[in-house]
Design an enzyme around this catalytic site. Structure first.
Site, PDB file in Angstrom:
ATOM      1  N   GLN A  46      -2.670  88.221  29.533  1.00 21.03           N
ATOM      2  CA  GLN A  46      -3.082  86.177  29.356  1.00 21.03           C
ATOM      3  C   GLN A  46      -4.587  86.030  29.710  1.00 21.03           C
ATOM      4  O   GLN A  46      -4.815  86.829  29.618  1.00 21.03           O
ATOM      5  CB  GLN A  46      -2.054  85.242  30.381  1.00 21.03           C
ATOM      6  CG  GLN A  46      -0.357  85.613  30.118  1.00 21.03           C
ATOM      7  CD  GLN A  46       0.469  86.636  30.519  1.00 21.03           C
ATOM      8  OE1 GLN A  46       0.409  87.370  31.150  1.00 21.03           O
ATOM      9  NE2 GLN A  46       0.991  87.508  29.840  1.00 21.03           N
ATOM     10  N   ASP A  86      -5.248  86.672  24.561  1.00 21.22           N
ATOM     11  CA  ASP A  86      -5.332  87.764  23.109  1.00 21.22           C
ATOM     12  C   ASP A  86      -7.297  87.585  23.025  1.00 21.22           C
ATOM     13  O   ASP A  86      -7.681  87.891  21.647  1.00 21.22           O
ATOM     14  CB  ASP A  86      -4.582  87.215  21.823  1.00 21.22           C
ATOM     15  CG  ASP A  86      -3.263  87.082  22.227  1.00 21.22           C
ATOM     16  OD1 ASP A  86      -2.891  88.130  23.014  1.00 21.22           O
ATOM     17  OD2 ASP A  86      -2.730  85.860  21.544  1.00 21.22           O
ATOM     18  N   LYS A 142      -8.566  92.086  26.392  1.00 22.01           N
ATOM     19  CA  LYS A 142      -8.413  92.881  27.409  1.00 22.01           C
ATOM     20  C   LYS A 142      -7.664  94.246  27.219  1.00 22.01           C
ATOM     21  O   LYS A 142      -8.337  95.330  27.893  1.00 22.01           O
ATOM     22  CB  LYS A 142      -7.450  91.797  28.045  1.00 22.01           C
ATOM     23  CG  LYS A 142      -8.161  90.825  28.174  1.00 22.01           C
ATOM     24  CD  LYS A 142      -6.481  90.104  29.333  1.00 22.01           C
ATOM     25  CE  LYS A 142      -5.701  89.645  28.404  1.00 22.01           C
ATOM     26  NZ  LYS A 142      -5.091  89.120  27.404  1.00 22.01           N
ATOM     27  N   GLY A 198       0.731  91.175  25.052  1.00 25.60           N
ATOM     28  CA  GLY A 198       0.776  92.222  23.714  1.00 25.60           C
ATOM     29  C   GLY A 198      -1.139  92.822  23.362  1.00 25.60           C
ATOM     30  O   GLY A 198      -1.596  91.661  23.705  1.00 25.60           O
ATOM     31  N   HIS A 199      -0.945  94.005  24.479  1.00 23.07           N
ATOM     32  CA  HIS A 199      -2.331  94.636  24.463  1.00 23.07           C
ATOM     33  C   HIS A 199      -2.278  95.495  23.603  1.00 23.07           C
ATOM     34  O   HIS A 199      -1.565  96.446  23.758  1.00 23.07           O
ATOM     35  CB  HIS A 199      -2.967  94.756  25.560  1.00 23.07           C
ATOM     36  CG  HIS A 199      -2.444  94.232  27.053  1.00 23.07           C
ATOM     37  ND1 HIS A 199      -2.744  94.115  28.088  1.00 23.07           N
ATOM     38  CD2 HIS A 199      -2.684  92.666  26.572  1.00 23.07           C
ATOM     39  CE1 HIS A 199      -2.777  93.142  28.796  1.00 23.07           C
ATOM     40  NE2 HIS A 199      -2.783  91.491  28.334  1.00 23.07           N
TER      41      HIS A 199
HETATM   42  P1  GDP Z   1      -5.342  91.044  24.772  1.00 23.34           P
HETATM   43  O1  GDP Z   1      -3.751  90.324  24.703  1.00 23.34           O
HETATM   44  O2  GDP Z   1      -6.544  90.276  25.480  1.00 23.34           O
HETATM   45  O3  GDP Z   1      -5.008  92.499  24.527  1.00 23.34           O
HETATM   46  O4  GDP Z   1      -6.098  91.094  22.968  1.00 23.34           O
HETATM   47  P2  GDP Z   1      -5.027  91.692  21.456  1.00 23.34           P
HETATM   48  O5  GDP Z   1      -4.594  92.786  21.839  1.00 23.34           O
HETATM   49  O6  GDP Z   1      -3.541  90.416  21.603  1.00 23.34           O
HETATM   50  O7  GDP Z   1      -5.324  90.783  20.466  1.00 23.34           O
HETATM   51  C1  GDP Z   1      -6.996  91.333  20.921  1.00 23.34           C
HETATM   52  C2  GDP Z   1      -7.281  91.954  18.967  1.00 23.34           C
HETATM   53  O8  GDP Z   1      -8.028  92.188  18.506  1.00 23.34           O
HETATM   54  C3  GDP Z   1      -6.288  93.240  18.823  1.00 23.34           C
HETATM   55  O9  GDP Z   1      -6.011  93.763  17.881  1.00 23.34           O
HETATM   56  C4  GDP Z   1      -7.794  94.688  19.020  1.00 23.34           C
HETATM   57  O10 GDP Z   1      -7.312  95.530  18.456  1.00 23.34           O
HETATM   58  C5  GDP Z   1      -8.556  93.307  17.945  1.00 23.34           C
HETATM   59  N1  GDP Z   1      -9.506  93.597  18.715  1.00 23.34           N
HETATM   60  C6  GDP Z   1     -10.616  93.758  19.661  1.00 23.34           C
HETATM   61  N2  GDP Z   1     -12.378  93.427  19.902  1.00 23.34           N
HETATM   62  C7  GDP Z   1     -12.145  93.821  18.729  1.00 23.34           C
HETATM   63  C8  GDP Z   1     -13.071  92.881  17.901  1.00 23.34           C
HETATM   64  O11 GDP Z   1     -14.409  93.714  18.600  1.00 23.34           O
HETATM   65  N3  GDP Z   1     -13.256  93.268  16.735  1.00 23.34           N
HETATM   66  C9  GDP Z   1     -12.185  92.464  16.043  1.00 23.34           C
HETATM   67  N4  GDP Z   1     -12.459  92.756  14.707  1.00 23.34           N
HETATM   68  N5  GDP Z   1     -10.928  92.932  16.704  1.00 23.34           N
HETATM   69  C10 GDP Z   1     -10.934  93.162  17.674  1.00 23.34           C
HETATM   70  P1  IMO Z   2      -2.104  88.827  26.281  1.00 16.64           P
HETATM   71  O1  IMO Z   2      -1.773  89.528  27.827  1.00 16.64           O
HETATM   72  C1  IMO Z   2      -1.305  84.885  24.471  1.00 16.64           C
HETATM   73  C2  IMO Z   2       1.603  81.765  25.919  1.00 16.64           C
HETATM   74  C3  IMO Z   2       3.080  81.773  25.172  1.00 16.64           C
HETATM   75  C4  IMO Z   2       2.892  80.657  25.497  1.00 16.64           C
HETATM   76  C5  IMO Z   2       3.459  80.257  27.149  1.00 16.64           C
HETATM   77  C6  IMO Z   2       3.893  80.321  27.688  1.00 16.64           C
HETATM   78  O2  IMO Z   2      -1.074  89.280  24.906  1.00 16.64           O
HETATM   79  O3  IMO Z   2      -2.842  87.516  26.236  1.00 16.64           O
HETATM   80  P2  IMO Z   2       5.214  82.613  28.334  1.00 16.64           P
HETATM   81  O4  IMO Z   2       6.438  83.645  27.558  1.00 16.64           O
HETATM   82  O5  IMO Z   2       4.213  82.925  29.373  1.00 16.64           O
HETATM   83  O6  IMO Z   2       5.979  81.508  29.449  1.00 16.64           O
HETATM   84  O7  IMO Z   2       5.031  81.408  27.837  1.00 16.64           O
HETATM   85  O8  IMO Z   2       1.929  81.547  27.316  1.00 16.64           O
HETATM   86  N1  IMO Z   2       1.397  83.382  25.838  1.00 16.64           N
HETATM   87  C7  IMO Z   2      -0.283  84.472  25.625  1.00 16.64           C
HETATM   88  N2  IMO Z   2      -0.729  83.624  24.522  1.00 16.64           N
HETATM   89  N3  IMO Z   2      -1.629  86.304  25.017  1.00 16.64           N
HETATM   90  C8  IMO Z   2      -0.333  86.148  26.359  1.00 16.64           C
HETATM   91  O9  IMO Z   2      -1.239  86.962  26.506  1.00 16.64           O
HETATM   92  C9  IMO Z   2       0.412  84.844  26.747  1.00 16.64           C
HETATM   93  N4  IMO Z   2       1.481  85.513  27.287  1.00 16.64           N
HETATM   94  C10 IMO Z   2       1.627  84.096  27.385  1.00 16.64           C
HETATM   95  O10 IMO Z   2       2.410  81.378  24.078  1.00 16.64           O
HETATM   96  O11 IMO Z   2       1.618  79.270  24.718  1.00 16.64           O
HETATM   97 MG    MG Z   3      -2.677  90.057  23.438  1.00 18.62          MG
END
Ligand code: GDP
Ligand code: IMO
Ligand code: MG
Length: 434
Positions: free
Chosen positions: A189, A14, A17, A41-42
């Site tokens: 991840q 999270d 990416k 979840g991206h």
């Molecule tokens: P990922 O799994 O690495 O793709 O990250 P996620 O999408 O799960 O979580 C990142 C969250 O932060 C998302 O809701 C993005 O829209 C948000 N986000 C990304 N970059 C920034 C930033 O620079 N500032 C803020 N406030 N939010 C951001």
């Molecule tokens: P993104 O791509 C954050 C964590 C789960 C758990 C562990 C194992 O959005 O960054 P799993 O279901 O993969 O067997 O769970 O890994 N986990 C993540 N945490 N962001 C993710 O993906 C994750 N994908 C798995 O919360 O601790």
């Molecule tokens: Mg994510």
């Protein structure tokens, strides 16, 4: 010139990416998602629209690019079909822009059943996403899995829908490379969730690290020009496991209201008042409030359940580990805006374990659990930085904070992100980018 670029998460996932992949896709021709499944979840924000992807590469929003889901992934056919249909309803021509590897593995009903945290104490102990990821990879390694090429010969609606998208993707990637096309490998991840290099057993079941981009796509190491790691300006973790720089205890975080409950119960005014109260406690050295402030300002709540995520200060010991494991060419620091209004910001520069100083990331779970952070402190800034578009216009303290990270990590920062939108992205050094 950078023709091929791997993007990995540098922390526990999270890190943003999705946003960075979308941003860099403008310059790419091919985007390859190489590991994991719908545990990811991206989120990508473009203008007023927010897209959430679990399986489809975040490059899909840019039309005219080729998106590939390669062999290292595990795919739940129903989830994939539903993601495809959502995009088709928005007029994306998936038939022209998405290809799926014949050797990606299929998540079946039995995998989801086995991974249910309510019924399986092992899944509960790790805090898995319950999507069947571990059991599917287990079947893959035991050589009893079903690959997508075989799955789509079945006579189900999902199999029929996916059949035209299945190909041997390594050839497509190799041909594109030979034609000089720019290729971006999108990780899911994060490094600390890697099955080999993460905080085992509190990890996922794949290799989200740079090595995983190669085995997960069938692309050779000598052809990679650059590897960049995405890090938040602080750090978060979802699920169980060691977390040396955690602010407050996991129990305190767990017992907090979900953001949805908070918003439901509190008026906007009351919510702002709560935010102010938490900011004030945070700036009075209350660690739990510092973590809570990062959670509230960074919107660190699970996408599905709204449950609060664990938060902590930037861990440079773990970052240096990620730099070593992935061979990072540069760092991308996201969510710097979330630190706005903190009086003091800390960076973890070492651990203390059983009274002894440790300056590298330990691989022993017990040591990871016992590790107490040693911090260096930096002054914060009170300005809103979300509209700033160049590094030199950031408040001096924000520049110093980021340069301190560079100095400790000994790797340059290429991008600084100050908000979720494309326009809230500052390029600091483009040498390692596409
Ligand atoms: P990922 O799994 O690495 O793709 O990250 P996620 O999408 O799960 O979580 C990142 C969250 O932060 C998302 O809701 C993005 O829209 C948000 N986000 C990304 N970059 C920034 C930033 O620079 N500032 C803020 N406030 N939010 C951001
Ligand atoms: P993104 O791509 C954050 C964590 C789960 C758990 C562990 C194992 O959005 O960054 P799993 O279901 O993969 O067997 O769970 O890994 N986990 C993540 N945490 N962001 C993710 O993906 C994750 N994908 C798995 O919360 O601790
Ligand atoms: Mg994510």
């Amino acid at each position: 010139m950078v023709q091929t670029l791997i993007i990995v998460g540098g922390q526990w996932g999270d890190e943003g990416k999705g946003k960075i992949v979308d941003f860099l896709t403008e310059k790419a021709d091919v985007i390859v998602r190489f590991a994991g499944g719908n545990n990811a979840g991206h989120t990508v924000v473009v203008g007023e629209k927010t897209y959430k992807f679990h399986l489809i590469p975040s490059g899909i929003i840019h039309k005219g690019k080729l998106n590939i889901i390669s062999n290292g992934t595990v795919l739940d056919p129903d989830v994939l079909v539903s993601e495809i249909k959502t995009l088709e309803n928005m007029d994306f021509d998936i038939g022209k822009s998405l290809i799926i590897s014949s050797s990606a593995h299929t998540i079946l009903e039995k995998h989801r059943v086995e991974d249910n945290p309510e019924k399986n104490p092992e899944s509960k102990k790790i805090g898995t996403t319950g999507r069947g990821i571990g059991p599917c990879y287990k079947d893959k390694i035991a050589r009893t899995g079903i690959r997508m090429g075989d799955y789509v010969t079945k006579n189900t609606a999902s199999a029929q829908k996916l059949r035209p998208l299945i190909q041997d993707t390594y050839i497509i990637i190799d041909t594109a490379y030979k034609k000089g096309k720019k290729i971006l490998f999108e990780g899911a991840q994060g490094t600390l969730l890697d099955i080999d290099h993460g905080t085992y057993p509190y990890v996922t079941s794949s290799n989200p690290t740079a090595g995983g981009a190669l085995t997960g796509s069938g692309f050779g190491p000598t052809k990679i020009d650059s590897v960049i790691g995405i890090f938040k300006a602080y750090i978060t973790r979802v699920g169980e496991g060691p977390f040396p720089t955690e602010l407050g205890t996991y129990n305190q975080t767990k017992n907090e209201d979900s953001i949805y409950d908070l918003k439901k119960e509190l008026s906007d005014e009351a919510f702002t008042r709560l935010n102010r109260k938490v900011t004030s406690a945070a700036n009075n050295d209350d660690e739990y409030s510092q973590g809570r402030l990062l959670r509230m300002q960074g919107f660190e709540y699970g996408t599905t359940t709204g449950r609060p995520r664990r938060t902590g200060w930037f861990d440079a010991v773990a970052a240096k580990y990620a730099i070593a494991i992935n061979g990072l060419s540069s760092l991308v620091i996201t969510k710097v805006d979330v630190l706005n209004h903190l009086k003091e910001i800390k960076i973890c520069i070492g651990y203390e374990v059983d009274g002894k100083k440790l300056d590298h990331f330990p691989l022993d779970t017990e040591q990871q659990e016992k590790a107490k952070p040693i911090y260096t402190s930096m002054p914060g800034w009170d300005d809103d930085i979300t509209q700033i578009t160049s590094f030199k216009d950031l408040p001096k303290n924000a520049q110093d904070y980021l340069e301190k990270i560079e100095e400790i990590c000994k790797v340059p920062i290429s991008i600084v992100s100050v908000g979720p939108k494309r326009s809230q992205t500052i390029i600091k050094d483009k040498e390692t980018l596409l």
